[in-house]
Design a protein around this motif. Structure first.
Motif, PDB file in Angstrom:
ATOM      1  N   SER A 280       0.823  -0.811  -0.341  1.00  0.00           N
ATOM      2  CA  SER A 280       0.317   0.042  -0.027  1.00  0.00           C
ATOM      3  C   SER A 280       1.090   1.269   0.061  1.00  0.00           C
ATOM      4  CB  SER A 280      -0.858   0.040   0.798  1.00  0.00           C
ATOM      5  OG  SER A 280      -2.153   1.367   1.102  1.00  0.00           O
ATOM      6  N   ILE A 281       2.010   1.127   0.896  1.00  0.00           N
ATOM      7  CA  ILE A 281       3.005   2.040   0.838  1.00  0.00           C
ATOM      8  C   ILE A 281       3.280   2.502  -0.253  1.00  0.00           C
ATOM      9  CG2 ILE A 281       5.090   3.534   1.836  1.00  0.00           C
ATOM     10  CD1 ILE A 281       4.195   1.697   4.404  1.00  0.00           C
ATOM     11  N   LEU A 282       4.184   1.612  -1.338  1.00  0.00           N
ATOM     12  CA  LEU A 282       4.838   1.328  -2.257  1.00  0.00           C
ATOM     13  C   LEU A 282       3.833   2.269  -3.460  1.00  0.00           C
ATOM     14  CD1 LEU A 282       7.383  -0.989  -2.109  1.00  0.00           C
ATOM     15  CD2 LEU A 282       8.033   0.891  -1.505  1.00  0.00           C
ATOM     16  N   ASN A 283       2.666   1.901  -3.625  1.00  0.00           N
ATOM     17  CA  ASN A 283       1.714   2.121  -4.391  1.00  0.00           C
ATOM     18  C   ASN A 283       1.395   3.654  -4.739  1.00  0.00           C
ATOM     19  OD1 ASN A 283       0.612   0.985  -6.445  1.00  0.00           O
ATOM     20  ND2 ASN A 283      -1.666   0.769  -5.426  1.00  0.00           N
ATOM     21  N   ARG A 284       1.201   4.145  -3.295  1.00  0.00           N
ATOM     22  CA  ARG A 284       0.463   5.295  -2.959  1.00  0.00           C
ATOM     23  C   ARG A 284       0.868   6.047  -4.432  1.00  0.00           C
ATOM     24  NH1 ARG A 284       0.334   5.703   3.309  1.00  0.00           N
ATOM     25  NH2 ARG A 284      -2.072   4.273   3.027  1.00  0.00           N
ATOM     26  N   PRO A 285       3.154   6.092  -4.267  1.00  0.00           N
ATOM     27  CA  PRO A 285       3.585   7.416  -5.102  1.00  0.00           C
ATOM     28  C   PRO A 285       2.718   7.207  -7.042  1.00  0.00           C
ATOM     29  CG  PRO A 285       4.997   6.458  -3.720  1.00  0.00           C
ATOM     30  CD  PRO A 285       3.236   5.306  -3.443  1.00  0.00           C
ATOM     31  N   LEU A 286       2.575   6.304  -7.330  1.00  0.00           N
ATOM     32  CA  LEU A 286       2.343   5.860  -8.912  1.00  0.00           C
ATOM     33  C   LEU A 286       1.256   6.785  -9.207  1.00  0.00           C
ATOM     34  CD1 LEU A 286       1.513   2.171  -8.495  1.00  0.00           C
ATOM     35  CD2 LEU A 286       3.848   2.803  -9.355  1.00  0.00           C
ATOM     36  N   PHE A 287       0.638   7.622  -8.972  1.00  0.00           N
ATOM     37  CA  PHE A 287      -0.415   8.456  -9.544  1.00  0.00           C
ATOM     38  C   PHE A 287       0.630   9.304  -9.484  1.00  0.00           C
ATOM     39  CE2 PHE A 287      -4.229  11.606  -9.236  1.00  0.00           C
ATOM     40  CZ  PHE A 287      -4.648  11.270 -10.149  1.00  0.00           C
ATOM     41  N   LEU A 288       1.166   9.783  -8.793  1.00  0.00           N
ATOM     42  CA  LEU A 288       1.750  11.436  -9.653  1.00  0.00           C
ATOM     43  C   LEU A 288       3.655  10.868 -10.186  1.00  0.00           C
ATOM     44  CD1 LEU A 288       2.029  12.157  -5.686  1.00  0.00           C
ATOM     45  CD2 LEU A 288       0.819  13.032  -6.952  1.00  0.00           C
ATOM     46  N   ILE A 289       3.685   9.905 -10.303  1.00  0.00           N
ATOM     47  CA  ILE A 289       4.993   9.505 -10.748  1.00  0.00           C
ATOM     48  C   ILE A 289       4.639   8.552 -12.643  1.00  0.00           C
ATOM     49  CG2 ILE A 289       6.856   9.702  -9.316  1.00  0.00           C
ATOM     50  CD1 ILE A 289       6.245   6.628  -9.386  1.00  0.00           C
ATOM     51  N   SER A 290       3.222   8.005 -12.868  1.00  0.00           N
ATOM     52  CA  SER A 290       3.074   7.604 -13.721  1.00  0.00           C
ATOM     53  C   SER A 290       2.817   8.517 -15.230  1.00  0.00           C
ATOM     54  CB  SER A 290       2.092   6.641 -14.199  1.00  0.00           C
ATOM     55  OG  SER A 290       2.498   5.734 -12.801  1.00  0.00           O
ATOM     56  N   GLY A 291       3.066   9.347 -15.593  1.00  0.00           N
ATOM     57  CA  GLY A 291       2.246  10.247 -16.699  1.00  0.00           C
ATOM     58  C   GLY A 291       0.735  10.652 -16.974  1.00  0.00           C
ATOM     59  N   VAL A 292       0.177  11.198 -15.279  1.00  0.00           N
ATOM     60  CA  VAL A 292      -1.296  10.946 -15.141  1.00  0.00           C
ATOM     61  C   VAL A 292      -1.012  12.625 -15.745  1.00  0.00           C
ATOM     62  CG1 VAL A 292      -3.077  11.388 -14.035  1.00  0.00           C
ATOM     63  CG2 VAL A 292      -2.093   9.625 -13.681  1.00  0.00           C
ATOM     64  N   PHE A 293      -0.027  13.772 -14.980  1.00  0.00           N
ATOM     65  CA  PHE A 293      -0.303  14.722 -14.611  1.00  0.00           C
ATOM     66  C   PHE A 293       0.673  15.781 -15.703  1.00  0.00           C
ATOM     67  CE2 PHE A 293      -0.980  13.255 -10.700  1.00  0.00           C
ATOM     68  CZ  PHE A 293      -1.962  14.028 -10.326  1.00  0.00           C
ATOM     69  N   PHE A 294       1.513  14.918 -16.374  1.00  0.00           N
ATOM     70  CA  PHE A 294       2.505  15.355 -17.625  1.00  0.00           C
ATOM     71  C   PHE A 294       2.888  14.398 -18.055  1.00  0.00           C
ATOM     72  CE2 PHE A 294       4.207  12.413 -14.222  1.00  0.00           C
ATOM     73  CZ  PHE A 294       5.503  11.763 -14.465  1.00  0.00           C
ATOM     74  N   LEU A 295       3.326  14.737 -19.676  1.00  0.00           N
ATOM     75  CA  LEU A 295       4.029  13.964 -20.768  1.00  0.00           C
ATOM     76  C   LEU A 295       5.656  13.532 -20.333  1.00  0.00           C
ATOM     77  CD1 LEU A 295       2.647  15.737 -23.401  1.00  0.00           C
ATOM     78  CD2 LEU A 295       1.507  13.679 -22.530  1.00  0.00           C
ATOM     79  N   PRO A 296       5.978  12.123 -20.128  1.00  0.00           N
ATOM     80  CA  PRO A 296       7.190  11.818 -20.143  1.00  0.00           C
ATOM     81  C   PRO A 296       8.221  12.573 -21.054  1.00  0.00           C
ATOM     82  CG  PRO A 296       5.949   9.927 -20.164  1.00  0.00           C
ATOM     83  CD  PRO A 296       5.131  10.965 -20.593  1.00  0.00           C
ATOM     84  N   ASP A 297       7.466  12.692 -22.509  1.00  0.00           N
ATOM     85  CA  ASP A 297       8.680  12.990 -23.304  1.00  0.00           C
ATOM     86  C   ASP A 297       9.862  14.377 -23.194  1.00  0.00           C
ATOM     87  OD1 ASP A 297       6.372  12.347 -24.289  1.00  0.00           O
ATOM     88  OD2 ASP A 297       6.395  12.133 -26.375  1.00  0.00           O
ATOM     89  N   SER A 298       8.410  15.579 -22.009  1.00  0.00           N
ATOM     90  CA  SER A 298       9.231  16.600 -21.664  1.00  0.00           C
ATOM     91  C   SER A 298      10.308  16.263 -20.052  1.00  0.00           C
ATOM     92  CB  SER A 298       7.631  17.709 -21.692  1.00  0.00           C
ATOM     93  OG  SER A 298       7.016  16.848 -20.354  1.00  0.00           O
ATOM     94  N   ILE A 299      10.292  15.162 -20.233  1.00  0.00           N
ATOM     95  CA  ILE A 299      11.389  15.298 -18.998  1.00  0.00           C
ATOM     96  C   ILE A 299      12.404  14.800 -19.612  1.00  0.00           C
ATOM     97  CG2 ILE A 299      12.269  13.917 -16.882  1.00  0.00           C
ATOM     98  CD1 ILE A 299       9.248  13.082 -15.895  1.00  0.00           C
ATOM     99  N   PRO A 300      13.497  15.644 -18.649  1.00  0.00           N
ATOM    100  CA  PRO A 300      15.331  15.424 -19.883  1.00  0.00           C
ATOM    101  C   PRO A 300      15.730  14.717 -19.013  1.00  0.00           C
ATOM    102  CG  PRO A 300      15.012  17.343 -17.234  1.00  0.00           C
ATOM    103  CD  PRO A 300      14.058  16.763 -18.399  1.00  0.00           C
ATOM    104  N   ALA A 301      16.802  14.217 -19.770  1.00  0.00           N
ATOM    105  CA  ALA A 301      17.190  12.671 -19.765  1.00  0.00           C
ATOM    106  C   ALA A 301      18.858  13.617 -18.248  1.00  0.00           C
ATOM    107  CB  ALA A 301      18.525  12.639 -19.804  1.00  0.00           C
TER     108      ALA A 301
END
Length: 256
Positions: A174-195
């Motif tokens: 449950s603890i490990l699963n919580r951040p998924l909503f924030l880091i899975s691209g719901v709010f942003f496009l992965p294309d825009s994240i720099p290397a």
């Protein structure tokens, strides 16, 4: 043949029971299933419209967040609902005709139907009210949905066993699963994240699910970094591990 017909009837009976338990006999339960995601999408739309002029993709904040949220829910809602499939129906497993897998299949069918209905109503309403005509690419949409459901099913089958054997694992998951909503691209496009962070984000298979789902709604979306081979490999490997763990844990599941 009679073996399969027996299990079809069992799954059908469990499906009716799950619908009654989850939604009740009144239409209010079904209405809430639609209002809950709609409320989340509306809230995200209002917040980000206040701080940004245009969404990261397209011209509609509502469509951008809806495609991310709904795609994520095909995995998240599936996993959350199926994790307790066996435990919630433990008393029924005393009947020889009811197998642990029947409880999982019944909940899987119900959750796929529920999320699909929510997606159809919410996304259909947004697309229908948009001023700009939207061309949908159904193969990309259905492919992303299928992979999300398979990932959710595989993870849930493992969890059904581990939640029973190791109660502490349920809290850890449950603890490990919580951040998924924030880091899975719901709010942003992965294309825009720099290397090099871009490559780290792409290790998350849910990112590929959401990218693939959005590609079905935005013909202009290039989805840089989308790797369907990686997603297919992860989904089927997860499902295989889930089925293996589930099959080898008959005593644990039946509490024998």
């Amino acid at each position: 043949m009679s073996y399969f017909s027996t299990h079809f009837r069992v799954v059908g009976a469990l499906l009716v029971r799950e619908m009654s338990t989850r939604f009740g006999s009144k239409p209010g339960g079904y209405v809430w299933a639609l209002l809950d995601p709609a409320a989340h999408i509306l809230l995200m739309t209002l917040i980000f419209r206040a701080i940004a002029r245009v969404p990261a993709l397209g011209t509609s904040f509502a469509l951008f967040f809806a495609t991310g949220y709904i795609a994520f829910q095909f995995y998240q809602a599936m996993t959350s609902y199926l994790n307790s499939a066996v435990r919630a129906n433990r008393t029924l497993l005393s009947y020889p005709n009811v197998a642990p897998i029947d409880t999982v299949v019944a909940r899987f069918v119900l959750q796929v139907g529920t999320t699909s209905l929510v997606a159809f109503v919410v996304l259909g309403t947004i697309v229908a009210t948009m001023r700009v005509e939207t061309s949908l690419h159904w193969p990309a949409i259905l492919e992303a949905v299928a992979m999300a459901c398979l990932c959710g099913l595989g993870v849930a089958m493992v969890n059904c066993v581990l939640f029973l054997k190791y109660p502490l694992y349920e809290q850890v998951f449950s603890i490990l699963n919580r951040p998924l909503f924030l880091i899975s691209g719901v709010f942003f496009l992965p294309d825009s994240i720099p290397a090099p962070y871009h490559d780290l984000v792409l290790l998350n298979p849910l990112v590929h699910i959401i990218m693939g789902f959005r590609r079905g709604f935005y013909p202009e979306y290039r989805a840089i970094g989308l790797d369907m081979n990686y997603l297919y490999g992860f989904a089927f490997l997860t499902l295989f591990v889930g089925m293996l763990v589930f099959t080898l844990s008959k005593k644990t599941l039946r509490n024998e």
